[in-house]
Design a protein around this motif. Structure first.
Motif, short mmCIF file in Angstrom:
data_model
loop_
_atom_site.label_atom_id
_atom_site.label_comp_id
_atom_site.label_asym_id
_atom_site.label_seq_id
_atom_site.Cartn_x
_atom_site.Cartn_y
_atom_site.Cartn_z
N SER A 3 -29.16 -72.25 -117.62
CA SER A 3 -28.70 -71.06 -118.34
C SER A 3 -28.94 -71.18 -119.84
N ASP A 4 -29.24 -72.38 -120.33
CA ASP A 4 -29.61 -72.56 -121.74
C ASP A 4 -30.84 -71.72 -122.08
N ILE A 5 -31.75 -71.58 -121.12
CA ILE A 5 -32.95 -70.76 -121.33
C ILE A 5 -32.54 -69.31 -121.52
N ASP A 6 -31.65 -68.83 -120.66
CA ASP A 6 -31.17 -67.44 -120.77
C ASP A 6 -30.49 -67.22 -122.12
N ASP A 7 -29.65 -68.16 -122.52
CA ASP A 7 -28.96 -68.05 -123.81
C ASP A 7 -29.96 -67.99 -124.96
N PHE A 8 -30.99 -68.84 -124.89
CA PHE A 8 -32.02 -68.83 -125.93
C PHE A 8 -32.69 -67.46 -126.00
N LEU A 9 -33.07 -66.92 -124.84
CA LEU A 9 -33.75 -65.62 -124.83
C LEU A 9 -32.85 -64.52 -125.39
N ARG A 10 -31.58 -64.53 -125.02
CA ARG A 10 -30.65 -63.52 -125.56
C ARG A 10 -30.50 -63.67 -127.07
N ASN A 11 -30.45 -64.92 -127.54
CA ASN A 11 -30.37 -65.14 -128.99
C ASN A 11 -31.62 -64.67 -129.73
N GLN A 12 -32.74 -64.60 -129.01
CA GLN A 12 -33.98 -64.12 -129.59
C GLN A 12 -34.12 -62.60 -129.48
N GLY A 13 -33.12 -61.96 -128.88
CA GLY A 13 -33.13 -60.50 -128.78
C GLY A 13 -33.61 -59.94 -127.45
N PHE A 14 -33.90 -60.80 -126.49
CA PHE A 14 -34.34 -60.34 -125.17
C PHE A 14 -33.12 -60.16 -124.27
N SER A 15 -33.10 -59.03 -123.54
CA SER A 15 -31.96 -58.80 -122.66
C SER A 15 -32.37 -58.23 -121.30
N ASP A 16 -33.56 -57.69 -121.21
CA ASP A 16 -34.01 -57.01 -120.00
C ASP A 16 -34.80 -57.98 -119.10
N PHE A 17 -34.09 -58.99 -118.54
CA PHE A 17 -34.76 -59.95 -117.66
C PHE A 17 -33.76 -60.42 -116.60
N THR A 18 -34.31 -60.88 -115.49
CA THR A 18 -33.51 -61.50 -114.44
C THR A 18 -34.10 -62.87 -114.16
N THR A 19 -33.27 -63.77 -113.63
CA THR A 19 -33.73 -65.13 -113.35
C THR A 19 -33.33 -65.54 -111.94
N SER A 20 -34.09 -66.50 -111.41
CA SER A 20 -33.77 -67.07 -110.10
C SER A 20 -34.31 -68.49 -110.04
N VAL A 21 -33.70 -69.29 -109.17
CA VAL A 21 -34.12 -70.67 -108.97
C VAL A 21 -34.57 -70.81 -107.53
N ASP A 22 -35.73 -71.43 -107.35
CA ASP A 22 -36.24 -71.75 -106.01
C ASP A 22 -36.77 -73.17 -106.07
N GLY A 23 -35.95 -74.11 -105.63
CA GLY A 23 -36.34 -75.53 -105.71
C GLY A 23 -36.40 -75.95 -107.16
#
Length: 99
Positions: free
Chosen positions: A54-74
Motif C-alpha cells: 500500500s506504500d505504492i498507493d500512498d505514493f501515487l495519491r501523494n503525487q496527485g493520482f486517484s483514479d486507479f485500482t490495484t490487485s495482487v496475484d502472487g
C-alpha cells in the motif's frame, strides 16, 4: 559411563519451541513485480517489517493520482487505470529507481 537410570539425569533438557509461528519478525524480503495496465514498470521490495504494498498507493495519491485500482496475484502487483496514464507510469519508474 552415564547412568541412564539415575534420576539426576546427566543429559541437557530439550526444549522444543516454534519461534516463527508467533513471531512478527520479517525473515526474508518480499519482492513484487509492478504493472500498470499490464505493462511492467518496476519491482517493489519490502525490506522492512513496516513496508507494505500500500506504500505504492500512498505514493501515487501523494503525487496527485486517484483514479486507479490495484490487485495482487502472487508476486505481481497490478495497477489499473481506465486510460493509459504515462504520467503515472513515469512517477512509478522514478519511485522504484530512487528506492
Amino acid at each position: 559411563m552415564i547412568d541412564r537410570n539415575n534420576n539426576g539425569n546427566n543429559m541437557l533438557p530439550f526444549i522444543n519451541t516454534d519461534i516463527d509461528s508467533n513471531s512478527d519478525v520479517k525473515l526474508t524480503e518480499d519482492q513484487y513485480e509492478v504493472y500498470v495496465n499490464g505493462n511492467f514498470v518496476g519491482r517493489k521490495t519490502l525490506k522492512t517489517q513496516g513496508e507494505d504494498l500500500s506504500d505504492i498507493d500512498d505514493f501515487l495519491r501523494n503525487q496527485g493520482f486517484s483514479d486507479f485500482t490495484t490487485s495482487v496475484d502472487g508476486d505481481h502487483y497490478s495497477i489499473h487505470v481506465d486510460h493509459q496514464d504515462d504520467d503515472l507510469s513515469n512517477a512509478l519508474s522514478v519511485y522504484f529507481n530512487n528506492r
